[in-house]
Design an enzyme around this catalytic site. Structure first.
Site, mmCIF file in Angstrom:
data_model
loop_
_atom_site.group_PDB
_atom_site.id
_atom_site.type_symbol
_atom_site.label_atom_id
_atom_site.label_comp_id
_atom_site.label_asym_id
_atom_site.label_seq_id
_atom_site.Cartn_x
_atom_site.Cartn_y
_atom_site.Cartn_z
ATOM 1 C CD GLU A 1 -8.436 5.170 -1.395
ATOM 2 O OE1 GLU A 1 -9.338 4.928 -0.582
ATOM 3 O OE2 GLU A 1 -7.394 5.772 -1.074
ATOM 4 C CG HIS B 1 -8.719 -0.110 5.147
ATOM 5 N ND1 HIS B 1 -8.577 -0.225 3.783
ATOM 6 C CD2 HIS B 1 -8.192 1.072 5.482
ATOM 7 C CE1 HIS B 1 -7.972 0.860 3.326
ATOM 8 N NE2 HIS B 1 -7.725 1.661 4.329
ATOM 9 C CG ASP B 2 -10.832 3.456 4.292
ATOM 10 O OD1 ASP B 2 -10.254 3.412 5.395
ATOM 11 O OD2 ASP B 2 -10.248 3.748 3.228
ATOM 12 C CG ASP C 1 -3.908 6.024 0.960
ATOM 13 O OD1 ASP C 1 -4.882 5.332 1.267
ATOM 14 O OD2 ASP C 1 -3.641 7.108 1.531
ATOM 15 C CG ASP D 1 -2.171 0.700 1.129
ATOM 16 O OD1 ASP D 1 -2.181 1.728 0.429
ATOM 17 O OD2 ASP D 1 -3.175 0.250 1.715
HETATM 18 C C1 GLC Z 1 -7.304 6.179 2.210
HETATM 19 C C2 GLC Z 1 -7.186 5.013 3.146
HETATM 20 C C3 GLC Z 1 -7.675 5.421 4.503
HETATM 21 C C4 GLC Z 1 -6.811 6.535 5.001
HETATM 22 C C5 GLC Z 1 -6.739 7.692 4.000
HETATM 23 C C6 GLC Z 1 -5.601 8.593 4.301
HETATM 24 O O1 GLC Z 1 -8.604 6.556 1.966
HETATM 25 O O2 GLC Z 1 -7.862 3.918 2.617
HETATM 26 O O3 GLC Z 1 -7.704 4.365 5.406
HETATM 27 O O4 GLC Z 1 -7.314 7.030 6.219
HETATM 28 O O5 GLC Z 1 -6.530 7.229 2.690
HETATM 29 O O6 GLC Z 1 -4.372 7.970 4.032
#
Ligand code: GLC
Ligand code: CA
Length: 553
Positions: free
Chosen positions: A245, A319-320, A203, A102
């Site tokens: 993402e 995980h979010d 990310d 990641d």
């Molecule tokens: C992404 C991750 C999340 C994190 C955010 C900041 O959305 O999936 O868990 O808090 O980025 O890095």
């Protein structure tokens, strides 16, 4: 062992996301770790997945559970060491599994060496690695807000400046406008490539090209220029899986991210479908029902408009996000049926499926007492909404439904204490339903959610129509049924899902396809009711019933 991978291998791959702190603890400190994961590789091999997307394990003060990295080339002692990581690559390889790291490139931790230097003086060579604005003490440069609540600016009195942070104050944004920052990042990525990774998840990559002057965070003007440079300087060295993402991606942008010429990433991880139960302009915490017809429309759009010119990921969870079976399924008496229906609906589509740990067991949301939540976003929300005058009850309803901690409770391995996750005290409570819902029970039962996922994964490898078939939506206006066809030159799939708990008739349109398929020997490939086989398209669909038929042409 090094796995040799062909170009576009990821089109047939299935990815499994591991949130390491909640997966398996090996040393009794209550936190999952790399050795714990190594011990569970044979479980993942049995499930049949190709790669693990490993949420961050790099050195981090853990303000945002590792999404705040203080050293990109080291492992946090909580998870293990670089040697453990090396062992993970090697052992995973033996199980035929690749590791996706990641990459958190939008921001670092404020404890990163670069930032520690950056705050020393305005002249420090690292100062410009971050995004600064002058300000009059007490007054912010503008009204931009952080994703986790509060202003997006943090005052540093010694410098008389504010730094910009889209996430927590401990996650200062990196300045991608500075070519030195970009070079450091590429060198770091190339170092990981040399360690033997299979690829990366990037990310919040759509937020790197920010311009606080224009109040632009997402999709900034130089975004794709930066990504192409990044890709050229790193991933294009080999056949890697890269997934960006992108909360702000529409189809047009997704075509850029996942262009078949490989100039950016392999695929995009976009959220349009999963945000549909959110009222536009409101926060995710303001709960709204899922507009089912809209879900069909959005899924169809992505399936048809990216066909041949881009590549999507397929997911319900990460995980979010809250657990899908609690969110859009039924985590009561139809938990297994609805978890399987949601799996079948998604895994029949084109794209690369991502399974989030525990999804393959139909794990559910939790309802904790306020003090048992750990997630920074949830904790901030609770405080802010109570201060703003919301009732405790309404805030807790939002948290039960949408807190990221729903996904972060420990993996439920068996019915022993703490679900077999740890011999110590887990960093976050275990979902109390682990005695009923756990891997040990499900792996030995043919009718379990786990066995269902395993079959879906196997089908994607066996039949090429899963990867390359064209998508046609059926019964567009049907208020309960989600049905579609996938077909290539030699194969056809029919998927019919009752998305709700009622008993609608088999829609005529699906029945026609099914009857026409009889000549081609269309057969039931999979269903979530063990007796669906007895009849071909019976009168009714039962609650959450989902069937998948297959034929050659
Ligand atoms: C992404 C991750 C999340 C994190 C955010 C900041 O959305 O999936 O868990 O808090 O980025 O890095
Ligand atoms: Ca541990």
């Amino acid at each position: 062992m090094l796995i040799t991978r062909e170009q576009d291998w990821w089109k047939k791959a299935v990815i499994y996301q591991v949130y390491p702190r909640s997966f398996q603890d090996s040393n009794g400190d209550g936190i999952g770790d790399i050795q714990g994961l190594i011990g569970r590789l044979s479980y993942l091999e049995k499930l049949g997945i190709d790669c693990i997307w490993l949420s961050p394990v790099c050195k981090s003060p853990q303000d945002d559970n590792g999404y705040d990295i203080s050293d990109y080339q080291n492992i946090d002692p909580m998870f293990g060491t670089l040697e453990d990581m090396e062992q993970l690559f090697a052992e995973a390889g033996k199980h035929g599994i690749g590791i996706l790291m990641d990459l958190v490139l939008n921001h670092s931790s404020d404890e990163h060496r670069w930032f520690q230097e950056a705050v020393k003086s305005r002249e420090n060579p690292y100062h410009d690695y971050y995004v600064w604005r002058d300000g009059v003490e007490g007054e912010y440069p503008n009204d931009m807000r952080s994703v986790f609540g509060g202003p997006a600016w943090q005052w540093v009195p010694e410098l008389g400046q504010y730094y910009f942070h889209q996430f927590s104050v401990k996650q200062p944004d990196l300045n991608w406008e500075n070519p030195k920052v970009r070079r450091e990042i590429y060198d770091m990525i190339n170092w990981w490539l040399d360690q033997g990774v299979a690829g990366f998840r990037l990310d919040v990559i759509d937020q790197i090209a920010k311009d606080p002057e224009l109040k632009v965070t997402c999709n900034g003007p130089r975004l794709h220029e930066f990504i192409r440079e990044l890709s050229r300087e790193t991933f294009q060295r080999g056949h890697y899986l890269t997934v960006g993402e992108a909360w702000g991606a529409d189809v047009e942008r997704a075509k850029l991210y996942s262009a078949p010429d490989g100039s950016e990433f392999s695929m995009v991880f976009q959220f349009e479908h999963i945000c549909l139960d959110q009222i536009p302009g409101k926060e995710k915490w303001d709960l709204a029902p899922l507009p089912f017809l809209k879900l069909k429309e959005v899924m169809e759009k992505w399936q048809t408009e990216l066909y041949g010119c881009g590549w999507n990921s397929l997911f319900w969870n990460n995980h979010d996000l809250p657990r899908i079976v609690s969110r859009w399924g039924n985590d009561g008496i139809y938990r297994e049926e609805s978890a399987k229906m949601l799996a079948l609906l998604l895994h029949g589509m084109q794209g690369t499926p991502f399974i989030y740990q525990g999804e393959e067991l139909g794990m559910t949301n939790v309802r904790f007492a306020p003090e048992d939540y750990r997630d920074i976003e949830t904790v901030n929300l609770y405080r802010e909404r109570l201060e703003a005058g919301y009732s405790q009850e309404s805030v807790m309803e939002s948290i039960y439904a949408k807190s990221r901690d729903n996904a972060r409770t420990p993996m439920q391995w068996d019915d022993s204490e703490n679900a077999g996750f740890t011999g110590g005290t887990p960093w976050i409570k275990v979902n109390p339903n682990y005695q009923e819902i756990n891997a040990a029970e499900q792996m030995t039962r043919e009718t379990s959610v786990w066995s269902f996922y395993r079959q879906l994964i196997a089908f994607r490898k066996r039949y090429s129509v899963f990867a390359d078939g064209r998508f046609t939506l059926l019964c567009r206006e049907h208020p309960q049924v989600f049905a579609y066809i996938r077909e290539n030159e030699s194969e056809r799939l029919l998927i019919v899902c009752n998305f709700f708990g009622g008993r609608p008739e088999w829609p005529a349109e699906c029945r026609e396809v099914c009857n026409a398929g009889k000549q081609q020997g269309m057969k039931l490939l999979l269903s979530n009711y063990s007796d669906s086989k007895k009849e071909r398209c019976p009168e009714m669909l039962r609650p959450y019933e989902a069937v998948m038929y297959y034929s050659t042409k």
